[in-house]
Design an enzyme around this catalytic site. Structure first.
Site, PDB file in Angstrom:
ATOM      1  N   ASN A   1       0.858  -1.184   0.000  1.00 13.66           N
ATOM      2  CA  ASN A   1       0.000   0.000   0.000  1.00 13.66           C
ATOM      3  C   ASN A   1       0.896   1.237   0.000  1.00 13.66           C
ATOM      4  O   ASN A   1       1.860   1.308   0.768  1.00 13.66           O
ATOM      5  CB  ASN A   1      -0.900   0.001   1.239  1.00 13.66           C
ATOM      6  CG  ASN A   1      -1.880  -1.153   1.238  1.00 13.66           C
ATOM      7  OD1 ASN A   1      -2.335  -1.590   0.177  1.00 13.66           O
ATOM      8  ND2 ASN A   1      -2.208  -1.663   2.406  1.00 13.66           N
TER       9      ASN A   1
ATOM     10  N   GLY B   1      -3.999   3.399   0.733  1.00 17.89           N
ATOM     11  CA  GLY B   1      -4.372   2.818   2.025  1.00 17.89           C
ATOM     12  C   GLY B   1      -3.208   2.642   2.974  1.00 17.89           C
ATOM     13  O   GLY B   1      -3.299   1.898   3.955  1.00 17.89           O
ATOM     14  N   GLN B   2      -2.079   3.322   2.710  1.00 11.65           N
ATOM     15  CA  GLN B   2      -0.905   3.193   3.597  1.00 11.65           C
ATOM     16  C   GLN B   2      -1.153   3.967   4.886  1.00 11.65           C
ATOM     17  O   GLN B   2      -1.476   5.161   4.844  1.00 11.65           O
ATOM     18  CB  GLN B   2       0.348   3.720   2.891  1.00 11.65           C
ATOM     19  CG  GLN B   2       1.621   3.525   3.719  1.00 11.65           C
ATOM     20  CD  GLN B   2       2.879   3.953   2.967  1.00 11.65           C
ATOM     21  OE1 GLN B   2       2.813   4.558   1.892  1.00 11.65           O
ATOM     22  NE2 GLN B   2       4.026   3.637   3.540  1.00 11.65           N
TER      23      GLN B   2
ATOM     24  N   HIS C   1       6.522  -1.235   3.610  1.00 18.75           N
ATOM     25  CA  HIS C   1       6.298  -2.595   4.094  1.00 18.75           C
ATOM     26  C   HIS C   1       5.499  -3.385   3.075  1.00 18.75           C
ATOM     27  O   HIS C   1       4.575  -2.862   2.461  1.00 18.75           O
ATOM     28  CB  HIS C   1       5.573  -2.603   5.449  1.00 18.75           C
ATOM     29  CG  HIS C   1       4.332  -1.750   5.479  1.00 18.75           C
ATOM     30  ND1 HIS C   1       4.398  -0.385   5.593  1.00 18.75           N
ATOM     31  CD2 HIS C   1       3.022  -2.065   5.403  1.00 18.75           C
ATOM     32  CE1 HIS C   1       3.174   0.116   5.596  1.00 18.75           C
ATOM     33  NE2 HIS C   1       2.306  -0.883   5.463  1.00 18.75           N
TER      34      HIS C   1
ATOM     35  N   HIS D   1       2.949  -6.531   2.651  1.00 16.75           N
ATOM     36  CA  HIS D   1       2.069  -7.470   3.350  1.00 16.75           C
ATOM     37  C   HIS D   1       2.158  -8.808   2.625  1.00 16.75           C
ATOM     38  O   HIS D   1       2.005  -8.855   1.400  1.00 16.75           O
ATOM     39  CB  HIS D   1       0.609  -7.017   3.270  1.00 16.75           C
ATOM     40  CG  HIS D   1       0.303  -5.707   3.921  1.00 16.75           C
ATOM     41  ND1 HIS D   1      -0.362  -5.617   5.123  1.00 16.75           N
ATOM     42  CD2 HIS D   1       0.532  -4.428   3.529  1.00 16.75           C
ATOM     43  CE1 HIS D   1      -0.532  -4.334   5.446  1.00 16.75           C
ATOM     44  NE2 HIS D   1       0.001  -3.595   4.491  1.00 16.75           N
TER      45      HIS D   1
HETATM   46  P1  5GP Z   1      -0.698  -0.268   5.895  1.00 23.48           P
HETATM   47  O1  5GP Z   1      -2.122   0.059   6.236  1.00 23.48           O
HETATM   48  O2  5GP Z   1       0.207   0.929   6.132  1.00 23.48           O
HETATM   49  O3  5GP Z   1      -0.499  -0.863   4.535  1.00 23.48           O
HETATM   50  O4  5GP Z   1      -0.260  -1.405   6.885  1.00 23.48           O
HETATM   51  C1  5GP Z   1       0.152  -1.172   8.200  1.00 23.48           C
HETATM   52  C2  5GP Z   1      -0.010  -2.472   8.928  1.00 23.48           C
HETATM   53  O5  5GP Z   1       0.743  -2.409  10.107  1.00 23.48           O
HETATM   54  C3  5GP Z   1      -1.467  -2.769   9.341  1.00 23.48           C
HETATM   55  O6  5GP Z   1      -1.865  -4.001   8.765  1.00 23.48           O
HETATM   56  C4  5GP Z   1      -1.399  -2.823  10.862  1.00 23.48           C
HETATM   57  O7  5GP Z   1      -2.229  -3.825  11.394  1.00 23.48           O
HETATM   58  C5  5GP Z   1       0.080  -3.107  11.108  1.00 23.48           C
HETATM   59  N1  5GP Z   1       0.600  -2.578  12.357  1.00 23.48           N
HETATM   60  C6  5GP Z   1       0.470  -1.293  12.820  1.00 23.48           C
HETATM   61  N2  5GP Z   1       1.113  -1.156  13.987  1.00 23.48           N
HETATM   62  C7  5GP Z   1       1.680  -2.357  14.266  1.00 23.48           C
HETATM   63  C8  5GP Z   1       2.493  -2.836  15.343  1.00 23.48           C
HETATM   64  O8  5GP Z   1       2.822  -2.119  16.299  1.00 23.48           O
HETATM   65  N3  5GP Z   1       2.887  -4.138  15.297  1.00 23.48           N
HETATM   66  C9  5GP Z   1       2.536  -4.965  14.251  1.00 23.48           C
HETATM   67  N4  5GP Z   1       2.981  -6.241  14.315  1.00 23.48           N
HETATM   68  N5  5GP Z   1       1.775  -4.548  13.232  1.00 23.48           N
HETATM   69  C10 5GP Z   1       1.351  -3.265  13.230  1.00 23.48           C
END
Ligand code: 5GP
Ligand code: ZN
Length: 113
Positions: free
Chosen positions: A86, A92-93, A99, A101
């Site tokens: 993302n 949706g980031q 990172h 997924h």
């Molecule tokens: P994004 O929405 O930016 O693509 O993904 C961020 C991801 O990081 C989300 O799926 C969220 O659940 C995960 N996430 C956020 N904070 C933490 C954390 O402190 N530890 C872990 N293991 N995952 C996290």
């Protein structure tokens, strides 16, 4: 250091790690969206794919190979998995540290929402 994923990479914030190398770390997502939901990050703070530069080519390659290794370790190489990056607000980031997924363990639908 305020970036949450930099703090996870350094070990300051605990995570359930799946693998780590000199340049990348993989750990289980806190809020899994599939039976397997692992995040793979570079140790270096790169904000997003949108912020990536030619000098990041090697670590970006390592990141994808680490996604493959996560899939192999968690035994979903054959059944399949999805790698999602993302990027930015419409992507949706929510965490501004690049990172990937790795999602697996169920049939994932397409297109995404
Ligand atoms: P994004 O929405 O930016 O693509 O993904 C961020 C991801 O990081 C989300 O799926 C969220 O659940 C995960 N996430 C956020 N904070 C933490 C954390 O402190 N530890 C872990 N293991 N995952 C996290
Ligand atoms: Zn960071």
């Amino acid at each position: 250091m305020s970036c949450i994923f930099c703090r996870i990479a350094s070990g300051e914030i605990p995570s359930h790690r799946v693998l780590e190398t000199e340049n990348v770390v993989a750990f289980h997502d806190l809020s899994p969206q599939a039976p397997i939901h692992v995040l793979v990050i570079p140790r270096a703070h790169i904000e997003s794919v949108g912020a990536a530069q030619p000098e990041h080519a090697a670590v970006l390659g390592e990141l994808l190979l680490a996604c493959r290794q996560v899939a192999e370790q968690l035994r979903v190489l054959e059944s399949g998995f999805r790698v999602v990056l993302n990027t930015g607000p419409n992507g949706g980031q929510t965490v501004p540290h690049l990172h990937a997924h790795v999602l697996a363990g169920r049939h994932l639908t397409w297109p995404p929402g």
